[in-house]
Design a protein around this motif. Structure first.
Motif, PDB file in Angstrom:
ATOM      1  N   ALA A 196     -11.502   4.857 -19.655  1.00 56.58           N
ATOM      2  CA  ALA A 196     -10.874   6.157 -19.375  1.00 56.58           C
ATOM      3  C   ALA A 196     -10.338   6.213 -17.952  1.00 56.58           C
ATOM      4  N   LEU A 197     -11.124   5.726 -17.005  1.00 52.28           N
ATOM      5  CA  LEU A 197     -10.677   5.737 -15.611  1.00 52.28           C
ATOM      6  C   LEU A 197      -9.489   4.798 -15.417  1.00 52.28           C
ATOM      7  N   THR A 198      -9.510   3.641 -16.073  1.00 53.45           N
ATOM      8  CA  THR A 198      -8.391   2.703 -15.988  1.00 53.45           C
ATOM      9  C   THR A 198      -7.100   3.367 -16.452  1.00 53.45           C
ATOM     10  N   ALA A 199      -7.173   4.033 -17.600  1.00 58.48           N
ATOM     11  CA  ALA A 199      -5.989   4.711 -18.133  1.00 58.48           C
ATOM     12  C   ALA A 199      -5.541   5.846 -17.224  1.00 58.48           C
ATOM     13  N   MET A 200      -6.491   6.571 -16.662  1.00 63.57           N
ATOM     14  CA  MET A 200      -6.161   7.688 -15.791  1.00 63.57           C
ATOM     15  C   MET A 200      -5.463   7.214 -14.515  1.00 63.57           C
ATOM     16  N   VAL A 201      -5.971   6.134 -13.923  1.00 69.56           N
ATOM     17  CA  VAL A 201      -5.369   5.601 -12.699  1.00 69.56           C
ATOM     18  C   VAL A 201      -3.955   5.098 -12.978  1.00 69.56           C
ATOM     19  N   GLU A 202      -3.780   4.350 -14.058  1.00 72.88           N
ATOM     20  CA  GLU A 202      -2.451   3.848 -14.398  1.00 72.88           C
ATOM     21  C   GLU A 202      -1.478   4.995 -14.644  1.00 72.88           C
ATOM     22  N   HIS A 203      -1.936   5.999 -15.360  1.00 73.12           N
ATOM     23  CA  HIS A 203      -1.084   7.156 -15.636  1.00 73.12           C
ATOM     24  C   HIS A 203      -0.684   7.875 -14.354  1.00 73.12           C
ATOM     25  N   THR A 204      -1.635   8.031 -13.440  1.00 72.85           N
ATOM     26  CA  THR A 204      -1.352   8.768 -12.205  1.00 72.85           C
ATOM     27  C   THR A 204      -0.375   8.006 -11.321  1.00 72.85           C
ATOM     28  N   HIS A 205      -0.499   6.677 -11.266  1.00 74.27           N
ATOM     29  CA  HIS A 205       0.495   5.886 -10.535  1.00 74.27           C
ATOM     30  C   HIS A 205       1.893   6.141 -11.104  1.00 74.27           C
ATOM     31  N   GLY A 206       1.998   6.179 -12.418  1.00 77.34           N
ATOM     32  CA  GLY A 206       3.289   6.454 -13.044  1.00 77.34           C
ATOM     33  C   GLY A 206       3.773   7.860 -12.769  1.00 77.34           C
ATOM     34  N   LEU A 207       2.849   8.809 -12.792  1.00 73.48           N
ATOM     35  CA  LEU A 207       3.193  10.200 -12.505  1.00 73.48           C
ATOM     36  C   LEU A 207       3.758  10.343 -11.095  1.00 73.48           C
ATOM     37  N   ILE A 208       3.167   9.634 -10.149  1.00 72.30           N
ATOM     38  CA  ILE A 208       3.629   9.687  -8.766  1.00 72.30           C
ATOM     39  C   ILE A 208       5.039   9.115  -8.653  1.00 72.30           C
ATOM     40  N   GLU A 209       5.288   8.011  -9.328  1.00 71.05           N
ATOM     41  CA  GLU A 209       6.628   7.416  -9.282  1.00 71.05           C
ATOM     42  C   GLU A 209       7.666   8.346  -9.887  1.00 71.05           C
ATOM     43  N   SER A 235      -2.689   7.192   2.030  1.00 62.91           N
ATOM     44  CA  SER A 235      -2.290   5.948   1.387  1.00 62.91           C
ATOM     45  C   SER A 235      -1.992   6.191  -0.088  1.00 62.91           C
ATOM     46  N   GLU A 236      -1.440   5.185  -0.760  1.00 60.93           N
ATOM     47  CA  GLU A 236      -1.142   5.302  -2.191  1.00 60.93           C
ATOM     48  C   GLU A 236      -2.425   5.505  -2.992  1.00 60.93           C
ATOM     49  N   VAL A 237      -3.461   4.737  -2.665  1.00 60.20           N
ATOM     50  CA  VAL A 237      -4.741   4.894  -3.370  1.00 60.20           C
ATOM     51  C   VAL A 237      -5.306   6.289  -3.136  1.00 60.20           C
ATOM     52  N   GLU A 238      -5.213   6.787  -1.924  1.00 62.52           N
ATOM     53  CA  GLU A 238      -5.715   8.131  -1.626  1.00 62.52           C
ATOM     54  C   GLU A 238      -4.932   9.190  -2.373  1.00 62.52           C
ATOM     55  N   THR A 239      -3.620   8.990  -2.543  1.00 60.43           N
ATOM     56  CA  THR A 239      -2.810   9.953  -3.288  1.00 60.43           C
ATOM     57  C   THR A 239      -3.247  10.009  -4.744  1.00 60.43           C
ATOM     58  N   VAL A 240      -3.406   8.843  -5.356  1.00 57.73           N
ATOM     59  CA  VAL A 240      -3.857   8.783  -6.746  1.00 57.73           C
ATOM     60  C   VAL A 240      -5.245   9.418  -6.876  1.00 57.73           C
ATOM     61  N   THR A 241      -6.124   9.057  -5.964  1.00 62.22           N
ATOM     62  CA  THR A 241      -7.487   9.586  -5.995  1.00 62.22           C
ATOM     63  C   THR A 241      -7.501  11.101  -5.844  1.00 62.22           C
ATOM     64  N   MET A 242      -6.653  11.631  -4.978  1.00 56.14           N
ATOM     65  CA  MET A 242      -6.590  13.080  -4.773  1.00 56.14           C
ATOM     66  C   MET A 242      -6.133  13.789  -6.038  1.00 56.14           C
ATOM     67  N   VAL A 243      -5.132  13.255  -6.707  1.00 59.56           N
ATOM     68  CA  VAL A 243      -4.646  13.868  -7.946  1.00 59.56           C
ATOM     69  C   VAL A 243      -5.762  13.885  -8.993  1.00 59.56           C
ATOM     70  N   ILE A 244      -6.420  12.744  -9.165  1.00 56.59           N
ATOM     71  CA  ILE A 244      -7.501  12.659 -10.147  1.00 56.59           C
ATOM     72  C   ILE A 244      -8.619  13.642  -9.804  1.00 56.59           C
ATOM     73  N   THR A 245      -8.989  13.696  -8.537  1.00 56.38           N
ATOM     74  CA  THR A 245     -10.077  14.580  -8.109  1.00 56.38           C
ATOM     75  C   THR A 245      -9.721  16.043  -8.349  1.00 56.38           C
ATOM     76  N   LEU A 246      -8.510  16.436  -7.986  1.00 54.09           N
ATOM     77  CA  LEU A 246      -8.105  17.831  -8.126  1.00 54.09           C
ATOM     78  C   LEU A 246      -8.049  18.254  -9.588  1.00 54.09           C
ATOM     79  N   VAL A 247      -7.464  17.411 -10.433  1.00 52.56           N
ATOM     80  CA  VAL A 247      -7.346  17.785 -11.841  1.00 52.56           C
ATOM     81  C   VAL A 247      -8.723  17.821 -12.500  1.00 52.56           C
ATOM     82  N   MET A 248      -9.543  16.811 -12.220  1.00 50.62           N
ATOM     83  CA  MET A 248     -10.870  16.763 -12.829  1.00 50.62           C
ATOM     84  C   MET A 248     -11.754  17.903 -12.331  1.00 50.62           C
ATOM     85  N   ALA A 249     -11.871  18.019 -11.009  1.00 47.98           N
ATOM     86  CA  ALA A 249     -12.739  19.056 -10.448  1.00 47.98           C
ATOM     87  C   ALA A 249     -12.177  20.444 -10.710  1.00 47.98           C
TER      88      ALA A 249
END
Length: 414
Positions: A196-209, A235-249
């Motif tokens: 699930a996390l793998t899919a979420m990270v890949e999706h968020t990278h695409g969403l950012i692009e 950073s790019e990783v921090e951007t992805v992480t922030m999106v995931i954190t905000l949506v989840m939390a």
């Protein structure tokens, strides 16, 4: 009294103890009355100090000598229990930063930098300006309910995930997938979290692009602008992480608050009648519900950066600490008749009057939004369906540690 994990060993309470999962209030109440600070076992099997009483929980959460990141303990190597825990649940090493280095996990300057980037979106003024849209979304969802309905599936989840997705910039068609990923990640089932996390990270990278190519009026566009124009701030990783954190939390805990709050109101008709007679009590009611049945039972693990005296014990540098919110919020030393739901209860002078949103520098970033969503959701639900009633004999709780979640809440609309 001085005791440390080195001298006592990893024994005592554990988040996985059945009594804590089946009935957190009763289980942690018993633990609180044993001692204010109790040595126990964390989820990965290592030792942790459980802080159980209100004053001590506030002291621990407000003390900068306790940090969320084990790497922040200088002069010694401290094993990061969170890394071990997520590894046990199948998260590959390359994805660790996305789940263990969010704004919720870092400290000091990094925490301040990340929090500042998004905090403007969650100020009381900005949240108040969102209220008409929250009310509109709520009304539209209520229009779709049919009898009987599962409130968790049909209302409690769709509302907060719609609100936070609009704020962040997640398209409507993608939101059901985010909810599914969230359910899998919070299930604590080995084999489900990693994929699930793998899919979420890949999706968020695409969403950012996609958003980089087509900017919009949302928080994601602002984060991308900061990253592109001021790369040293994000950073790019921090951007992805922030999106995931905000949506989840931003949707998980609010959904649980709405569903548990609905159940509490149905089980306490006297309190519901108070609200019907005096709607001005709704903000106080939500605050009391956060104290009485707030979904978050314990905080993230924290680590002592130096020896700290707390609750009559010496917590050594490097020791892990787990603050128990549910026992603090039911502590009779702070609250009169704490197990009674009382919408006329007023804060005792300590901030919210509870620690449902935590305390200190890691106080919940989205607290104002969560309060507003819960108030709007519950008020409009019971106004629309004044004869709302249970459609099942007993509610079904999901047996997971650290958070109280209803699996379903079948209701008759009236």
């Amino acid at each position: 009294m001085t005791a440390t994990p080195d001298t006592v060993g990893a024994t005592g309470p554990n988040l996985m103890d059945p009594e804590f999962i089946a009935d957190p209030v009763a289980g942690y109440n018993r633990l609180r009355e044993q001692a204010p600070v109790v040595l126990g076992t964390r989820m990965d099997g290592g030792p942790a100090w459980y802080v159980t009483r209100y004053d001590d929980v506030r002291a621990a959460l407000g003390d900068t000598r306790f940090v969320n990141n084990a790497k922040a303990v200088e002069g010694m190597v401290v094993e990061n229990a969170r890394d071990k825990i997520v590894e046990q649940f199948g998260v590959p090493p390359e994805l660790m930063p996305y789940i263990n280095e969010s704004v919720l996990d870092v400290d000091g300057a990094d925490h301040s930098r990340l929090r500042k980037l998004v905090s403007r979106a969650f100020t009381v003024r900005r949240v108040n300006a969102m209220r008409p849209r929250v009310e509109q979304i709520t009304a539209e969802l209520l229009d779709t309910l049919t009898d009987p309905t599962d409130l968790v599936r049909d209302f409690a989840y769709p509302l907060p995930i719609t609100v936070i997705s609009e704020l962040v910039g997640v398209a409507e068609a993608e939101r059901p997938q985010w909810r599914q990923w969230g359910a899998e990640i919070t299930s604590f089932k080995p084999g489900s979290i990693g994929p699930a996390l793998t899919a979420m990270v890949e999706h968020t990278h695409g969403l950012i692009e996609r958003r980089r190519a087509e900017p919009a009026d949302d928080l994601l566009t602002e984060l991308i602008r900061v990253q592109d124009e001021e790369g040293d701030r994000l950073s790019e990783v921090e951007t992805v992480t922030m999106v995931i954190t905000l949506v989840m939390a931003g949707h998980e805990t609010t959904a649980h608050l709405v569903s548990a709050g609905t159940l509490a109101l149905l089980q306490h008709p006297d309190q519901l009648e108070l609200l019907r007679n005096d709607p001005s009590l709704w903000p106080a009611a939500v605050n009391e519900l956060l104290r009485w049945c707030g979904p978050v039972q314990v905080t993230r693990l924290r680590y002592a950066v130096q020896d700290v005296e707390l609750g009559g014990v010496t917590i050594k540098a490097g020791d892990a600490v787990q603050a128990v919110l549910v026992s603090a919020n039911h502590d009779p030393r702070e609250f009169t008749d704490p197990d009674r739901l009382d919408f006329t209860r007023r804060p005792t002078g300590h901030g919210d009057g509870h620690v449902g949103f935590g305390h200190g520098v890691h106080y919940c970033l989205g607290a104002a939004l969560a309060r507003q969503e819960a108030e709007v959701a519950l008020r409009m639900l019971f106004d629309r369906f004044p004869r709302l009633s249970m459609a099942a004999e007993r509610p079904e709780w999901i047996p997971v540690p650290g958070i109280r979640r209803l699996a379903a809440l079948p209701l008759h609309l009236g």
